[in-house]
Write an enzyme that holds these catalytic residues in place. Structure first.
Site, PDB file in Angstrom:
ATOM      1  N   HIS A  67       6.323   9.844 -12.950  1.00  0.00           N
ATOM      2  CA  HIS A  67       7.127   9.418 -11.795  1.00  0.00           C
ATOM      3  C   HIS A  67       8.562   9.936 -11.896  1.00  0.00           C
ATOM      4  O   HIS A  67       9.480   9.313 -11.345  1.00  0.00           O
ATOM      5  CB  HIS A  67       7.154   7.886 -11.683  1.00  0.00           C
ATOM      6  N   GLU A 105      -3.530  10.909  -0.823  1.00  0.00           N
ATOM      7  CA  GLU A 105      -2.551  11.968  -0.590  1.00  0.00           C
ATOM      8  C   GLU A 105      -3.178  13.268  -0.104  1.00  0.00           C
ATOM      9  O   GLU A 105      -2.694  13.846   0.872  1.00  0.00           O
ATOM     10  CB  GLU A 105      -1.698  12.195  -1.847  1.00  0.00           C
TER      11      GLU A 105
HETATM   12  C1  LIG Z   1      -1.555   8.824  -6.492  1.00  0.00           C
HETATM   13  C2  LIG Z   1      -0.612   7.696  -6.325  1.00  0.00           C
HETATM   14  N1  LIG Z   1      -0.237   7.352  -5.088  1.00  0.00           N
HETATM   15  C3  LIG Z   1       0.624   6.334  -4.903  1.00  0.00           C
HETATM   16  C4  LIG Z   1       1.139   5.650  -5.965  1.00  0.00           C
HETATM   17  C5  LIG Z   1       2.119   4.505  -5.761  1.00  0.00           C
HETATM   18  N2  LIG Z   1       1.437   3.246  -6.033  1.00  0.00           N
HETATM   19  C6  LIG Z   1       1.499   2.670  -7.233  1.00  0.00           C
HETATM   20  S1  LIG Z   1       0.527   1.323  -7.335  1.00  0.00           S
HETATM   21  C7  LIG Z   1       0.032   1.482  -5.752  1.00  0.00           C
HETATM   22  C8  LIG Z   1      -0.927   0.498  -5.150  1.00  0.00           C
HETATM   23  C9  LIG Z   1      -2.202   0.468  -5.914  1.00  0.00           C
HETATM   24  O1  LIG Z   1      -3.049  -0.484  -5.341  1.00  0.00           O
HETATM   25  P1  LIG Z   1      -4.331  -0.942  -6.123  1.00  0.00           P
HETATM   26  O2  LIG Z   1      -5.101   0.266  -6.541  1.00  0.00           O
HETATM   27  O3  LIG Z   1      -5.047  -1.909  -5.251  1.00  0.00           O
HETATM   28  O4  LIG Z   1      -3.816  -1.625  -7.437  1.00  0.00           O
HETATM   29  P2  LIG Z   1      -2.953  -2.969  -7.575  1.00  0.00           P
HETATM   30  O5  LIG Z   1      -1.514  -2.554  -7.605  1.00  0.00           O
HETATM   31  O6  LIG Z   1      -3.281  -3.842  -6.431  1.00  0.00           O
HETATM   32  O7  LIG Z   1      -3.381  -3.537  -8.873  1.00  0.00           O
HETATM   33  C10 LIG Z   1       0.615   2.597  -5.165  1.00  0.00           C
HETATM   34  C11 LIG Z   1       0.387   3.034  -3.777  1.00  0.00           C
HETATM   35  C12 LIG Z   1       0.744   6.078  -7.247  1.00  0.00           C
HETATM   36  N3  LIG Z   1       1.237   5.510  -8.350  1.00  0.00           N
HETATM   37  N4  LIG Z   1      -0.149   7.074  -7.392  1.00  0.00           N
END
Ligand SMILES: Cc1ncc(C[n+]2csc(CCOP(=O)(O)OP(=O)(O)O)c2C)c(N)n1
Ligand SMILES: Cc1ncc(C[n+]2csc(CCOP(=O)(O)OP(=O)(O)O)c2C)c(N)n1
Ligand SMILES: [Mg+2]
Ligand SMILES: [Mg+2]
Lengths: 331, 328, 331, 328
Positions: free
Chosen positions: C129, C60
């Site tokens: 959230h 971000e």
């Molecule tokens: C700072 C932030 N940006 C975006 C999100 C929305 N979001 C939640 S999970 C996720 C993907 C995370 O991917 P990863 O770190 O690979 O974890 P996974 O879900 O694959 O276990 C996103 C973009 C968030 N919760 N926090």
């Protein structure tokens, strides 16, 4: 009583608490050998070593996040954030993590950390080194916010902050580090949520935070020569806020001005004025007035910067109008 | 440096690992059912498929060691020793939940076992984990902190800030990157340039890549890194190759536009960590078919009981709403 | 008039502006093929390609900073920030960089960018959230802040935002994406700084933002059955704020409640209430009342979350008290 | 991959580089004097000693190319073509300054020459630079953006976030790390673990280390990287080894507690970029002693005149205070 500078007062508070409690540690940029750019921490690394007075890389989100983790697991970190403007870099760690952990864990985890930083314009430091951002953190439940107005408060509030089991943000006025005030030799703490009536008066109440307390006192001096009796109150902490003391005063004087160096719009003065209006409306002879900084980024040019903040002159003028019942705007 | 599994040596610890993986799967199956039957408030992110990661690592830790977790945090929570009832109560917002219902799935924490909490900010716990390790080092305590995060979280700048400090100060922290190939609906290669382990190595941190579906490989590596952390040789970085079986969250049902059914089936049939480890246990004669089935059945029952309990459990009283904003 | 969802309204606004102006582009997580988790952008990548609808890593601060740089040099980026709570991550790029560049450069550089994000609790999304953080950005000079209350405003304000030469933050209510409202087929824009009198009334004024406009209308319906005539006003943008329309109403009704879903303390309601108190004090029969969210992190449990935000019931109750002159607190 | 200087080929461009370095030094000498005589509001950070970095790079750029600068930004500003008068006016808060006095030293920008501005947030302009490059790529423009920043700024997570995106999307941006050995009062090795260039390489970005006191080496490398950026081969990363002669800011006078006089003297006498390049120019017969002295004198006079002008120039009218908060 002896007089010491605000800088020395903070230094003493840190040293005393570090001696008292081995879990207290300091994290920040150039806090060790350099003793911070404002020299507030001089001597601490010599006494407590680099294990407890820790120079960090320029990684504000990183070391604030680390302070949160250290605090959650048994340390009491004091984080030095060199300029209040850098709060914008660490809001996530402060507001999404530190502020909410106790609540989100249903009371199981604590985050006893202190973030000390500063506020204040008119130092010719321009838009990214002059902001007074207390309103932002005051809006976030879970944080406490202290705003010392002299060396005395700086010491007493810092010691209380370090012993508090919550994240506390302390804003020092960066223009006041060399200002002296009487500070007792003996240990003392200043409880949070207790406003200080700096000067009693009967005609009008000036509620001022941090840097603006001096301004309010200047106004009181000036208006006294005009036969006006001014009450000056310093809330000392804006979260928690000592409503009772403020209300008592306003109910007595029926006129009030709230003065804070943050931008006026959506700022600290709005909250305090609102509470006073809500809870002493029928006692008021005029609406509570607010005086914050202008809603402009802080300009560098000395010709412009000085007019952006409340001064003795501008506050006195508003006070005179209030007293003369000349608040035409309100009509 | 890829790590590989050694031969078994300890029946009890193997069974414990098996049990813990099955417990995670059983927990998630129930959680998913709760969602599908509209009994769970909000959304949640399933850990199914990634069990060997949490279990392989957490079985190398003691109760004194800490972990930080993620939005996909049930697996870490179970693996670090949490109890089903308090977990389901939390997922349902009940008073007996680990956080009195205030945290929910994305903030579940279990202080009693050193789980400092799930985190709904991707990467949000990296500072916390590193700070916990700083505290350990300064206080002369020999506990280790493991920071779990996803491949997507490697895009957060915070990671590089804290890895730098961890490396400078030799902190006892292990960064465990659960690379499940996706962040939300995007493939990892579209959002991660270069090499993830090289990023840690650039800070002077020893980094490893391991098959996250092989619980023994994960556990062996973890045992050795945890021991080295205790000796002051940290920090370390591990990239664990794994896969999530469900959608990004329970509501992510139609996934074909970003990943194929074939890919999912391949991982589930050919690389399932539980199936694989079960085969190893049988092969090596550590358990019999019947014993395995008995374990599975017992855990399934536990999970079902816990759900039933949680469904009946009371919500917190509304007066709790403004409790715990500030600690005394 | 045809009715479309808020989600569709935003989608149309983006598509229309992207067709009109090739410098408009979109940056954010899962905005392309996935069309955002809330499906607001479905179809855009198909029409405009991945060069203009850009999926970013979860960075971000990084992509907001890039939007600032792209905006300074001739693009008009619309940044998608998936949850309003992530504002804490990007405050530096938004408030120290985007907001101040035009001023610090003496008017030489512009930052025409839009940050679209959301607000709103009661979705069982817990403390990180569910926040409504509009007060924070409204406090920073240089930013404009829009808060659409239905599909109609969402479309008209978004189009205006994209054409504005300043950084604009738009908060959509994440619970309202599927709510339908009449939206003209023909092109229209909604100017900033013009409040909308949603419903005329004579006994009391309800000033409500975003999600709280529905609540205010619910209150108006309810109180109508009790013989009370309620005026409902939606400021639509809180920076700039249309004081005139608000003041006109309050001077007519003499009673007002300001409702916003952000935390009450140091929040949006304080600013609006303060301005009304200051400028219509002698017309008021009671102090302007504020109703924000409780000053607690948003709890997950449904049993707790729903009581943290203003509802038709709680607002109606306050309105009834005001009308009955029962604001004992103010005494 | 260390780069090394090639032999000269172009008298005019050499003289231009020499002149620009001397201009920077002259500017800073005057700025320092203004501070010491209490005529300058606030503090400022001197670029003296680092001239070959800004000049070597900016002489490889056109007016259409962009740069972003730092708190130590006068050198970049001069090197990118700015005028002394408008610069001194800005430093003194005067209306004729590049930013009408609103920015001052730490925010000086010169839109007309593609300088997007100094920045008082360490690392704060990394996103801006990368975004400028994104704009160039999307709009099919062949300009390149150079992001200047210090060694200290490598501790900011933002750098890794934007390097990742620059690498994924092959953006025409050059990250120029001015490693002057210190961030404020701390040595670089105390705040930077591992290798700075390796950090860029981990994202798949080609990285170079170059002697930042050798303007030809810097310029040669920059020419080639700029050309490659224009062909779509970016991004690139350069670490430039350099040194600041003054304190962290003009008020930082007593420095012995963090760096020795000997070290300072060594750099100033043995590695000064202007002295070295002057020797090269003389050796190669590009100029005579007299010509060099004439250039120096002319520039010194220019700087003095500009200061005199700026001291007399009017402040902005107070009514400007709330202008430029919002663009029309
Ligand atoms: C700072 C932030 N940006 C975006 C999100 C929305 N979001 C939640 S999970 C996720 C993907 C995370 O991917 P990863 O770190 O690979 O974890 P996974 O879900 O694959 O276990 C996103 C973009 C968030 N919760 N926090
Ligand atoms: C985010 C942020 N943190 C801290 C500071 C205070 N500060 C100003 S310059 C500086 C050191 C920067 O070091 P480096 O990047 O190496 O640049 P140099 O001054 O050596 O040119 C610091 C810590 C700042 N301006 N911004
Ligand atoms: Mg992932
Ligand atoms: Mg440096």
């Amino acid at each position: 009583m002896r007089e010491i500078t605000l800088s020395k007062a903070v230094n003493e508070a840190l040293a005393e608490e570090m001696r008292r409690d081995p879990t207290v540690l300091i994290l920040g940029e150039d806090v060790a050998e350099a003793g911070t750019p404002f020299k507030v921490m001089s001597g601490l690394v010599e006494e407590f070593g680099t294990e407890r007075v820790i120079d960090t890389p320029i990684s504000e989100p990183g070391f604030v996040g680390m302070a949160v983790g250290a605090a959650m697991t048994g340390a009491r970190p004091v984080v030095d954030l060199m300029f209040g403007d850098f709060l914008f870099l660490i809001m996530d760690q402060l507001c999404n993590q530190a502020a909410k952990t106790h609540y989100m864990s249903g009371g199981k985890l604590n985050v006893p950390m202190v973030l000390r930083t500063n506020l204040g314009a008119t130092r010719r430091s321009a838009a990214q080194h002059s902001q007074s951002l207390q309103a932002l953190v005051a809006h976030i439940p879970g944080l406490k916010v202290a705003m010392p107005s002299s060396a005395y408060e700086a010491k007493g509030l810092m010691k209380t902050a370090i012993r508090d089991n919550n994240p506390v943000v302390i804003f020092e006025d960066k223009l006041m580090y060399q200002d002296k005030a009487p500070v007792p030799e003996e240990e003392f703490l200043i409880p949070f949520g207790e406003a200080h009536v700096k000067r009693e008066g009967s005609d009008i109440t000036l509620i001022a935070t941090s840097s603006m307390v001096q301004v309010a006192e200047g106004v009181a001096d000036l208006l006294e020569t005009e036969g006006v009796s001014v009450e000056v109150i310093d809330p000392r902490t804006i979260v928690p806020l000592d409503e009772d003391t403020l209300l008592k005063s306003v109910r007595k004087t029926s006129l009030a001005i709230v003065i804070d160096e943050g931008h006026q719009s959506y700022g600290v003065t709005a909250e305090i004025a609102s509470r006073l209006n809500e809870k002493s409306f029928y006692h008021l002879d005029a609406p509570v007035q607010r005086m914050g900084a202008m809603d402009v980024p802080v300009p560098f040019s000395p010709a412009l910067e000085d007019v952006t903040v409340p001064t003795v002159e501008t506050v006195a003028q508003t006070a005179r109008k209030l007293i003369a019942r000349e608040m035409f705007d309100a009509a | 440096m890829p790590a590989k599994s050694k031969t078994p040596s300890n029946t009890e610890s193997y069974l414990q690992m098996y049990r813990q993986m099955v417990r995670i799967r059983a927990f998630e199956d129930q959680a998913n059912k709760l969602y599908l039957s509209a009994k769970m408030p909000g959304l949640t992110h399933m850990y199914s498929g990634e069990e060997a990661v949490a279990v392989g690592i957490c079985e190398a830790l003691t109760n004194e060691d800490r972990i930080t977790s993620t939005h996909r945090g049930h697996g870490h929570c179970v693996a670090k020793g949490a109890d089903f009832k308090a977990m389901f109560c939390e997922l349902l917002g009940k008073e007996e939940g680990y956080c009195r219902g205030k945290g929910g799935s994305m903030h579940i924490a279990d202080q009693s076992h050193g789980n400092l909490g799930a985190n709904a900010i991707v990467g949000g716990s990296m500072g916390i984990a590193t700070g916990s390790a700083l505290r350990a080092k300064l206080q002369g305590s020999d506990d280790v902190t493991v920071c779990f995060f996803g491949d997507g979280a490697t895009a957060q700048g915070l990671m590089y800030e804290v890895m730098n400090m961890a490396a400078l100060w030799k902190l006892p922290v292990i960064y465990a990157c659960e690379n499940n190939g996706y962040s939300e609906y995007t493939k990892t290669e579209e959002i991660a340039a270069g090499s993830i382990t090289a990023r840690a190595e650039a800070f002077g941190i020893e980094a490893f890549k391991v098959d996250g579906q092989d619980v023994l490989a994960v556990n062996d590596l973890s045992q050795s890194l945890v021991a080295r952390c205790r000796k002051g040789e940290g920090p370390f970085f591990i990239e664990l190759e794994t896969y999530r079986y469900h959608g990004h969250h329970v509501g992510d049902i139609n996934r074909e536009y970003y990943r194929s059914k074939e890919e999912e089936t391949d991982w589930k049939t050919n690389r399932d960590p539980i199936t694989r480890f079960r085969a190893t246990l049988l092969e090596q004669g550590i358990v019999t078919e019947e014993q395995v089935e008995a374990i599975n059945a017992e855990i399934a029952q536990d999970a079902a009981d816990a759900v039933a309990y949680a469904l009946e459990a009371p919500y917190p009283d509304v007066s709790e709403v403004d409790m715990h904003v500030y600690a005394a």
